[in-house]
Design a protein around this motif. Structure first.
Motif: not given
Length: 161
Positions: A128-138
Motif C-alpha cells: 500500500h501507499y499514502l499521499w496528501n495535499e495539506d498537512e495531515t495527522v493520523v
C-alpha cells in the motif's frame, strides 16, 4: 467504532515473529495516565518514513511484541511509497485528508480519499501507499515489532544510513 475495536482486538492477539529493530517512532512516557492534544505533542523525526514525517508514540513499544499507538504527522504534498508491514494496521485520520492506495507502486489515480474521522485497515504484508495535499495527522494502531519494507528498496530512507 466497531471497525476500530475489531482491529484493535485482532492486533492484540496477533503473535510477533518478525523483528528488525530500526529505532522507529520516538518513545513517550507510557507508564502513567496521560492526555494527548495535537497542539502540544513533542513531534520527532520519523526515520522509517521518507523525510518530513514526524511521529509521537502514545502507548506501547513498536520495537517489541504487542499493540502500540502513535501519531504520525505528514507535511503538505507528502508521499509514502508502496510498502508492507509484518502485521495488520489500523489508521485513523485526525487532521487533513489522506489518500490510501493499494499495490506495488504509488498511483495517485487509484487511491481512496479519507477525511477526518475516517479509518482504514491494512492487512499484514499488503502492499500500500499514502499521499496528501495539506498537512495531515493520523493515528496508527499496530502490533510490534513494527517495521516497514518498501516495495522498491531505493525508496527506503534508511538505505543512506
Amino acid at each position: 467504532m466497531r471497525l476500530l475495536l475489531a482491529g484493535a482486538l485482532i492486533l492484540a492477539f496477533t503473535g510477533a515473529a518478525f523483528a528488525e529493530p530500526d529505532q522507529p517512532i520516538e518513545r513517550m512516557a507510557t507508564d502513567k495516565a496521560q492526555n494527548f492534544e495535537l497542539g502540544s505533542i513533542d513531534w520527532q523525526d520519523e526515520a522509517l518514513l521518507p523525510k518530513g514525517a514526524k511521529s509521537a508514540l502514545l502507548i506501547g513499544d513498536p520495537s517489541k511484541p504487542g499493540v502500540f499507538m502513535a501519531y504520525l504527522k505528514f507535511p503538505p504534498n507528502y508521499e509514502i511509497p508502496a510498502h508492507t508491514h509484518p502485521f495488520t494496521e489500523v489508521v485513523t485520520v485526525l487532521k487533513g485528508t489522506v489518500w490510501n492506495g493499494h499495490g506495488e507502486k504509488l498511483d495517485r489515480d487509484k487511491g481512496d480519499e479519507l477525511d477526518v474521522g475516517a479509518s482504514f485497515t491494512l492487512p499484514a504484508e499488503h502492499p500500500h501507499y499514502l499521499w496528501n495535499e495539506d498537512e495531515t495527522v493520523v493515528l496508527l494502531t499496530a502490533t510490534g515489532p513494527w517495521n516497514i519494507k518498501y516495495t522498491n528498496p531505493d525508496d527506503d530512507p534508511r538505505k543512506d544510513k
